[in-house]
Scaffold this active site. Structure first.
Site, PDB file in Angstrom:
ATOM      1  N   ASN A   1       0.819  -1.219   0.000  1.00 13.40           N
ATOM      2  CA  ASN A   1       0.000   0.000   0.000  1.00 13.40           C
ATOM      3  C   ASN A   1       0.853   1.269   0.000  1.00 13.40           C
ATOM      4  OD1 ASN A   1      -2.016  -1.841   0.119  1.00 13.40           O
ATOM      5  ND2 ASN A   1      -2.648  -1.413   2.230  1.00 13.40           N
TER       6      ASN A   1
ATOM      7  N   HIS B   1     -17.351  36.255 -31.062  1.00 16.68           N
ATOM      8  CA  HIS B   1     -18.423  35.450 -31.673  1.00 16.68           C
ATOM      9  C   HIS B   1     -18.005  34.928 -33.052  1.00 16.68           C
ATOM     10  CE1 HIS B   1     -21.168  37.334 -28.673  1.00 16.68           C
ATOM     11  NE2 HIS B   1     -20.410  38.377 -28.914  1.00 16.68           N
TER      12      HIS B   1
ATOM     13  N   SER C   1      -6.047  13.515 -49.165  1.00 18.59           N
ATOM     14  CA  SER C   1      -7.282  12.738 -49.203  1.00 18.59           C
ATOM     15  C   SER C   1      -7.117  11.627 -50.223  1.00 18.59           C
ATOM     16  CB  SER C   1      -8.438  13.659 -49.597  1.00 18.59           C
ATOM     17  OG  SER C   1      -9.475  12.897 -50.177  1.00 18.59           O
TER      18      SER C   1
ATOM     19  N   LYS D   1      -6.973  18.048 -51.841  1.00 17.87           N
ATOM     20  CA  LYS D   1      -7.108  18.282 -50.404  1.00 17.87           C
ATOM     21  C   LYS D   1      -5.811  18.163 -49.622  1.00 17.87           C
ATOM     22  CE  LYS D   1     -10.352  18.272 -47.913  1.00 17.87           C
ATOM     23  NZ  LYS D   1     -11.320  17.327 -47.385  1.00 17.87           N
TER      24      LYS D   1
ATOM     25  N   GLU E   1      -6.512  18.441 -35.786  1.00 20.16           N
ATOM     26  CA  GLU E   1      -7.828  17.907 -35.399  1.00 20.16           C
ATOM     27  C   GLU E   1      -7.700  16.931 -34.240  1.00 20.16           C
ATOM     28  OE1 GLU E   1      -8.384  17.070 -39.798  1.00 20.16           O
ATOM     29  OE2 GLU E   1     -10.464  17.072 -39.137  1.00 20.16           O
TER      30      GLU E   1
HETATM   31  N1  ARG Z   1      -1.509  -3.476  -7.355  1.00 20.68           N
HETATM   32  C1  ARG Z   1      -1.991  -2.792  -6.203  1.00 20.68           C
HETATM   33  C2  ARG Z   1      -2.451  -1.378  -6.585  1.00 20.68           C
HETATM   34  O1  ARG Z   1      -2.099  -0.924  -7.614  1.00 20.68           O
HETATM   35  C3  ARG Z   1      -0.918  -2.695  -5.191  1.00 20.68           C
HETATM   36  C4  ARG Z   1      -1.397  -2.545  -3.798  1.00 20.68           C
HETATM   37  C5  ARG Z   1      -2.005  -3.819  -3.359  1.00 20.68           C
HETATM   38  N2  ARG Z   1      -2.322  -3.792  -1.982  1.00 20.68           N
HETATM   39  C6  ARG Z   1      -3.080  -4.682  -1.429  1.00 20.68           C
HETATM   40  N3  ARG Z   1      -3.327  -4.541  -0.168  1.00 20.68           N
HETATM   41  N4  ARG Z   1      -3.600  -5.682  -2.084  1.00 20.68           N
HETATM   42  O2  ARG Z   1      -3.161  -0.711  -5.883  1.00 20.68           O
END
Ligand code: ARG
Length: 494
Positions: A134, A180, A301, A307, A314
């Site tokens: 995490n 405009h 084109s 063209k 674009e």
């Molecule tokens: N692949 C996960 C993500 O991108 C990584 C973190 C995963 N953590 C977990 N507690 N499963 O968020």
């Protein structure tokens, strides 16, 4: 389809004998799991297909973490050295295209760690001490976004330099100014281009603001609550060139406003590129004839030999749809998520990668189009004189010379425009007697202000379109750009 089939094949294997990847996966988190995941679980869960782009950041984060674990005595120096050597090898394998990616290993973090363990054994298994995926993913992703912002900073310098060169070459080139999309008052092309340079400066500044806020380290927040190991988050933050560790571990693992802010900045910036692109499309059409498209940024084109199509412009005009769509998509993902980490947040990467890739292409393409910018000054000058574009100059003359209140002057000028319209001539070509039929006090001197050149030259108010003003604006912009390219140490650290 191909990917799905592949995932199914791997998944089918999961029902039979375990694949090598699954065996490796079991050693990552499978201690309490009896069977492997179903095919569809693997398919929905794996992010390796896209998060492999984070490999360099992941490895840099792991090296900083290993250094800190050794410095604080949590692992030995020998383990740290083995981890460093192993991570170096993993990086080399990935860069040489010799690394095997396997959806059973979910994401880039597990791939790197698993391969590290294969290479260095136990030392590799100690790397994940006092860390979680995490805080790891939040760190990697911040580093990746910071890298993108730094690339854009350089690309913006190129873009703005190019705009300034075009503006300088055309500081006195006359063109109609529109409101405009109706002819309003004459302006200079240099002034028009400088409007985009101003937007570009702000877009670049918005990215710099975003960088300042995102540049804090989540590493060491661990899963959500911090850790009992005696880690040093300031040390890892400094090693990864973050300004400081994030102050709250829950916030560190669960916030993605840095990614939203980056995409918001890119969305706004791409609306500006889109407007410039639209003007290229419009001006290049023979009905306008203000521009000739270069071979490098147009196509022919397949049916109409005459063209020349402004495809690049674009597409730049269109990409804002994808970029703002990516922002909107991640907003919806983040809305209402409880703290701290939820797997929903794995959905953060694809929109950011897509928005960054799209924007980078747009900015480079627009810089190329502006470097190749070939205006047709005669057509612009001609159009600048049409549509009674100096009517305001006439009204201003009545105010200045005859001391008429502006509203009355506006009314008299309207009557004179109507006379010119009936005679199918410009204001400058209308005989004095006709003007005097609307206002007897008008003299010959009025003709001094009715030419397009005189109109533009008179607009000397700060920020106005007079060529000398435009040159001054360009000079100021060049100074600003030079100052930006040499930031002071304190500024770059803000
Ligand atoms: N692949 C996960 C993500 O991108 C990584 C973190 C995963 N953590 C977990 N507690 N499963 O968020």
């Amino acid at each position: 389809m191909g990917d799905q089939e592949n995932a199914k094949k791997t998944g089918d294997a999961a029902h039979g004998k375990a694949s090598e990847g699954q065996t490796r996966q079991q050693t990552m988190w499978g201690g309490r799991f009896g069977a492997g995941p179903s095919a569809v679980m693997q398919e929905i869960n794996a992010s390796i297909g896209f998060d492999k782009r984070l490999y360099a950041e992941d490895i840099a984060g792991s090296m900083a973490h290993a250094d800190m674990l050794a410095a604080t005595g949590i692992i030995s120096a020998a383990d740290r050295d083995a981890i460093h050597k192993g991570l170096g090898q993993v990086k080399a394998e990935i860069e040489a295209g010799e690394f095997t990616f396997d959806p059973a290993l979910e994401d880039i973090h597990m791939h790197v760690e698993s391969r590290l363990r294969e290479i260095v054994g136990d030392a590799g298994a100690r790397l994940h001490t006092a860390r979680s995926r995490n805080d790891q993913v939040a760190t990697d992703f911040r580093l990746w976004c910071r890298g993108a912002v730094d690339r854009f900073d350089g690309l913006y310098a190129d873009f703005i330099h190019t705009l300034l060169d075009v503006a300088e070459a055309h500081a006195a080139t006359l063109m109609p100014g529109f409101t405009h999309l109706q002819t309003a008052q004459p302006v200079t092309l240099g002034h028009h281009i400088m409007a985009y340079a101003e937007m570009a400066f702000r877009d670049r500044a918005r990215l710099a603001d975003c960088r300042a806020r995102l540049n804090e380290s989540p590493l060491g927040a661990a899963a959500l609550a911090g850790t009992g190991f005696p880690i040093d988050r300031h040390m890892t933050a400094a090693a990864l060139e973050f300004d400081r560790p994030m102050a709250n571990s829950l916030d560190a693992v669960s916030s993605r406003d840095f990614a939203l802010e980056l995409m918001a900045a890119l969305s706004i910036a791409s609306t500006h590129l889109s407007r410039l692109a639209d003007e290229i499309v419009l001006w290049a059409t023979p009905a306008f004839g203000f521009l000739t498209l270069s071979d490098s940024f147009s196509t022919g084109s397949s049916i109409m030999p005459q063209k020349r199509n402004p495809d690049a412009a674009e597409l730049v005009r269109a990409k804002v749809g994808r970029i703002a769509g990516a922002l909107s998509g991640l907003m919806m993902v983040m809305k209402g998520l409880p703290l701290a980490y939820s797997k929903d947040m794995q959905e953060d990467k694809e929109p950011v990668f897509q928005a960054v890739d799209d924007f980078e292409l747009c900015l480079v393409a627009m810089t190329g189009m502006m470097a190749d910018f070939r205006p047709n000054p005669d057509a612009m000058r001609n159009a600048a004189g049409q549509g009674f574009s100096t009517a305001t100059d006439l009204a201003d003359w009545l105010v200045r010379e005859l001391k008429m209140p502006f509203r009355d002057a506006h009314h008299v000028t309207g009557a004179i425009v109507k006379l010119a319209e009936n005679q199918k001539c410009d204001l400058a070509a209308l005989p004095l007697v006709d003007m005097q039929s609307a206002e007897p006090k008008i003299t010959e001197a009025v003709f001094d202000v009715l030419s397009v050149e005189a109109s533009v030259a008179s607009r000397t108010s700060f920020g106005g379109t007079a060529p000398d003003n435009v040159r001054a604006q360009i000079g100021a912009a060049r100074e600003k750009l030079t100052a930006w390219e040499k930031p002071t140490v304190t500024e770059s650290k803000q």
